[in-house]
Design an enzyme around this catalytic site. Sequence first.
Site, PDB file in Angstrom:
ATOM      1  N   GLY A  12      73.684 -73.083 148.098  1.00  0.00           N
ATOM      2  CA  GLY A  12      72.567 -72.993 147.501  1.00  0.00           C
ATOM      3  C   GLY A  12      72.198 -74.487 146.961  1.00  0.00           C
ATOM      4  O   GLY A  12      71.365 -74.604 146.057  1.00  0.00           O
ATOM      5  N   SER A  13      72.669 -75.524 147.783  1.00  0.00           N
ATOM      6  CA  SER A  13      72.371 -77.015 147.346  1.00  0.00           C
ATOM      7  C   SER A  13      70.830 -76.882 147.675  1.00  0.00           C
ATOM      8  O   SER A  13      70.138 -78.027 146.950  1.00  0.00           O
ATOM      9  CB  SER A  13      73.117 -78.003 147.860  1.00  0.00           C
ATOM     10  OG  SER A  13      72.946 -77.938 149.282  1.00  0.00           O
ATOM     11  N   ARG A  65      70.788 -53.146 160.434  1.00  0.00           N
ATOM     12  CA  ARG A  65      69.939 -54.267 160.172  1.00  0.00           C
ATOM     13  C   ARG A  65      68.410 -53.745 159.697  1.00  0.00           C
ATOM     14  O   ARG A  65      68.030 -54.501 158.921  1.00  0.00           O
ATOM     15  CB  ARG A  65      69.828 -55.065 161.538  1.00  0.00           C
ATOM     16  CG  ARG A  65      69.049 -56.718 161.091  1.00  0.00           C
ATOM     17  CD  ARG A  65      69.102 -57.379 162.541  1.00  0.00           C
ATOM     18  NE  ARG A  65      70.638 -57.702 162.878  1.00  0.00           N
ATOM     19  CZ  ARG A  65      71.574 -58.679 162.220  1.00  0.00           C
ATOM     20  NH1 ARG A  65      70.955 -59.215 161.252  1.00  0.00           N
ATOM     21  NH2 ARG A  65      72.702 -58.811 162.778  1.00  0.00           N
ATOM     22  N   MET A  90      72.147 -66.561 155.548  1.00  0.00           N
ATOM     23  CA  MET A  90      72.628 -66.373 157.051  1.00  0.00           C
ATOM     24  C   MET A  90      72.642 -65.279 157.827  1.00  0.00           C
ATOM     25  O   MET A  90      73.587 -64.286 157.953  1.00  0.00           O
ATOM     26  CB  MET A  90      74.255 -66.570 156.746  1.00  0.00           C
ATOM     27  CG  MET A  90      74.466 -68.343 156.105  1.00  0.00           C
ATOM     28  SD  MET A  90      73.707 -69.500 157.199  1.00  0.00           S
ATOM     29  CE  MET A  90      74.715 -69.451 158.566  1.00  0.00           C
ATOM     30  N   ARG A  91      71.560 -64.545 157.796  1.00  0.00           N
ATOM     31  CA  ARG A  91      71.241 -63.326 158.350  1.00  0.00           C
ATOM     32  C   ARG A  91      70.223 -63.382 159.491  1.00  0.00           C
ATOM     33  O   ARG A  91      69.272 -64.227 159.196  1.00  0.00           O
ATOM     34  CB  ARG A  91      70.633 -62.338 157.429  1.00  0.00           C
ATOM     35  CG  ARG A  91      71.397 -62.026 156.327  1.00  0.00           C
ATOM     36  CD  ARG A  91      72.328 -60.693 156.642  1.00  0.00           C
ATOM     37  NE  ARG A  91      71.634 -59.672 156.899  1.00  0.00           N
ATOM     38  CZ  ARG A  91      72.212 -58.414 157.512  1.00  0.00           C
ATOM     39  NH1 ARG A  91      73.369 -58.594 157.690  1.00  0.00           N
ATOM     40  NH2 ARG A  91      71.547 -57.473 158.140  1.00  0.00           N
ATOM     41  N   ILE A  92      70.262 -62.702 160.724  1.00  0.00           N
ATOM     42  CA  ILE A  92      69.211 -62.787 161.651  1.00  0.00           C
ATOM     43  C   ILE A  92      68.390 -61.634 160.965  1.00  0.00           C
ATOM     44  O   ILE A  92      68.470 -60.696 160.859  1.00  0.00           O
ATOM     45  CB  ILE A  92      70.020 -62.285 163.209  1.00  0.00           C
ATOM     46  CG1 ILE A  92      70.835 -63.591 163.566  1.00  0.00           C
ATOM     47  CG2 ILE A  92      68.883 -62.200 164.122  1.00  0.00           C
ATOM     48  CD1 ILE A  92      71.355 -63.309 164.897  1.00  0.00           C
ATOM     49  N   LEU A  93      67.085 -61.901 161.066  1.00  0.00           N
ATOM     50  CA  LEU A  93      65.912 -61.182 160.717  1.00  0.00           C
ATOM     51  C   LEU A  93      65.308 -60.263 161.657  1.00  0.00           C
ATOM     52  O   LEU A  93      65.241 -60.737 162.819  1.00  0.00           O
ATOM     53  CB  LEU A  93      64.854 -61.936 160.170  1.00  0.00           C
ATOM     54  CG  LEU A  93      65.533 -62.787 158.774  1.00  0.00           C
ATOM     55  CD1 LEU A  93      64.614 -63.938 158.497  1.00  0.00           C
ATOM     56  CD2 LEU A  93      65.872 -62.018 157.582  1.00  0.00           C
ATOM     57  N   ASN A 107      62.030 -71.650 156.798  1.00  0.00           N
ATOM     58  CA  ASN A 107      63.333 -71.707 156.970  1.00  0.00           C
ATOM     59  C   ASN A 107      63.916 -73.121 156.974  1.00  0.00           C
ATOM     60  O   ASN A 107      63.011 -74.113 157.340  1.00  0.00           O
ATOM     61  CB  ASN A 107      64.178 -70.978 158.344  1.00  0.00           C
ATOM     62  CG  ASN A 107      65.421 -71.233 158.349  1.00  0.00           C
ATOM     63  OD1 ASN A 107      66.143 -71.061 157.493  1.00  0.00           O
ATOM     64  ND2 ASN A 107      65.826 -71.294 159.552  1.00  0.00           N
ATOM     65  N   HIS A 109      66.792 -75.651 159.147  1.00  0.00           N
ATOM     66  CA  HIS A 109      67.805 -75.354 160.177  1.00  0.00           C
ATOM     67  C   HIS A 109      68.553 -76.902 160.214  1.00  0.00           C
ATOM     68  O   HIS A 109      67.794 -77.839 160.508  1.00  0.00           O
ATOM     69  CB  HIS A 109      67.343 -75.054 161.460  1.00  0.00           C
ATOM     70  CG  HIS A 109      68.392 -75.045 162.501  1.00  0.00           C
ATOM     71  ND1 HIS A 109      69.141 -73.892 162.530  1.00  0.00           N
ATOM     72  CD2 HIS A 109      68.665 -75.538 163.515  1.00  0.00           C
ATOM     73  CE1 HIS A 109      70.001 -74.002 163.636  1.00  0.00           C
ATOM     74  NE2 HIS A 109      69.680 -75.160 164.262  1.00  0.00           N
ATOM     75  N   SER A 136      65.514 -79.611 160.334  1.00  0.00           N
ATOM     76  CA  SER A 136      64.207 -79.298 160.472  1.00  0.00           C
ATOM     77  C   SER A 136      63.740 -78.223 159.658  1.00  0.00           C
ATOM     78  O   SER A 136      64.519 -77.132 159.300  1.00  0.00           O
ATOM     79  CB  SER A 136      63.904 -78.647 161.950  1.00  0.00           C
ATOM     80  OG  SER A 136      64.443 -79.690 163.066  1.00  0.00           O
ATOM     81  N   THR A 141      59.370 -67.368 162.803  1.00  0.00           N
ATOM     82  CA  THR A 141      59.021 -66.443 163.712  1.00  0.00           C
ATOM     83  C   THR A 141      59.808 -65.471 164.266  1.00  0.00           C
ATOM     84  O   THR A 141      61.081 -65.814 163.836  1.00  0.00           O
ATOM     85  CB  THR A 141      58.135 -67.014 165.000  1.00  0.00           C
ATOM     86  OG1 THR A 141      59.212 -67.787 165.800  1.00  0.00           O
ATOM     87  CG2 THR A 141      57.007 -68.026 164.574  1.00  0.00           C
ATOM     88  N   ASP A 145      65.321 -69.537 165.022  1.00  0.00           N
ATOM     89  CA  ASP A 145      65.111 -71.199 165.084  1.00  0.00           C
ATOM     90  C   ASP A 145      64.104 -71.536 166.016  1.00  0.00           C
ATOM     91  O   ASP A 145      64.010 -72.483 166.251  1.00  0.00           O
ATOM     92  CB  ASP A 145      66.469 -71.944 165.340  1.00  0.00           C
ATOM     93  CG  ASP A 145      67.545 -71.253 164.307  1.00  0.00           C
ATOM     94  OD1 ASP A 145      67.229 -71.174 163.233  1.00  0.00           O
ATOM     95  OD2 ASP A 145      68.817 -71.236 164.786  1.00  0.00           O
TER      96      ASP A 145
HETATM   97  C1  GRF Z   1      71.896 -75.842 155.080  1.00  0.00           C
HETATM   98  O1  GRF Z   1      72.612 -76.813 155.964  1.00  0.00           O
HETATM   99  C2  GRF Z   1      70.726 -75.300 155.890  1.00  0.00           C
HETATM  100  O2  GRF Z   1      70.254 -76.169 156.782  1.00  0.00           O
HETATM  101  C3  GRF Z   1      71.319 -74.204 156.504  1.00  0.00           C
HETATM  102  O3  GRF Z   1      72.242 -73.520 155.612  1.00  0.00           O
HETATM  103  C4  GRF Z   1      72.783 -74.397 154.866  1.00  0.00           C
HETATM  104  C5  GRF Z   1      72.587 -74.109 153.414  1.00  0.00           C
HETATM  105  O4  GRF Z   1      73.111 -75.015 152.602  1.00  0.00           O
HETATM  106  N1  GRF Z   1      70.213 -73.233 156.985  1.00  0.00           N
HETATM  107  P1  GRF Z   1      73.183 -74.814 151.032  1.00  0.00           P
HETATM  108  O5  GRF Z   1      73.335 -73.269 150.702  1.00  0.00           O
HETATM  109  O6  GRF Z   1      71.716 -74.873 150.732  1.00  0.00           O
HETATM  110  O7  GRF Z   1      74.012 -75.820 150.335  1.00  0.00           O
END
Ligand code: GRF
Length: 214
Positions: A12-13, A65, A90-93, A107, A109, A136, A141, A145
């Site tokens: 969650g940075s 899902r 980290m889930r495909i929606l 999002n 990426h 990015s 959609t 990505d």
């Molecule tokens: C980031 O690298 C972001 O681009 C990807 O997941 C990572 C999340 O990092 N989608 P954090 O949990 O926000 O530190």
Amino acid sequence: MKRILVLISGSGSNLQALLDMSSQDGYPASIVAVISNRADAYGLERARLAGVPALCLNHRDYASREAYDQALMACIDEHQPDLVVLAGFMRILTEDFTRHYSGRLLNIHPSLLPKFKGLHTHARALEAGEQWHGASVHFVTAELDGGPVIIQGRVAIDAQDTADTLAQRVHQIEHQIYPQAVTWFCQDRLQWRDGQAWLDGQPLPAEGIQVGAN
Ligand code: GRF
């Protein structure tokens, strides 16, 4: 005031960068809730420390899902967000999910899209001998990505870089570009229209606004 809801799975940075931004005086939005699909995501702790409601909806508790995404949508909609932000979720929606939030789902990426969709982007950029890498922010959609790009942060790849050193620099630029894109949205400067991203009434180029070294 716009209402932002953030979805996470891990550290969650990026969430932290958004929490810091939204706590500034006069900021035109607030983060109303954070939801993780993993109970051990450190981002939940970051949210609680900032006084933001944080909850876990574990995908393992659902048979499919589709069932998970339906439950997640119900949980999100209780908070009536104007904007849903994926920050390392980290889930495909499902298509239902992306359609339900179309135009209000962002999002980030870790690559210069359309290059390196999917996972392990830093290692893949190094392997491909790229000179530039980055991150990015895009509207989401149904295509993974694949939605229109709003802003890209670029970093130069050094000969000594490893996937880890590169990831660190990409993370730093993520913490600039994600708050920027969210702020534009909350100021009503950024919209999704006819499958394109628009900023200040102009359609953005395919690579979005470019920041970082060039
Ligand atoms: C980031 O690298 C972001 O681009 C990807 O997941 C990572 C999340 O990092 N989608 P954090 O949990 O926000 O530190």
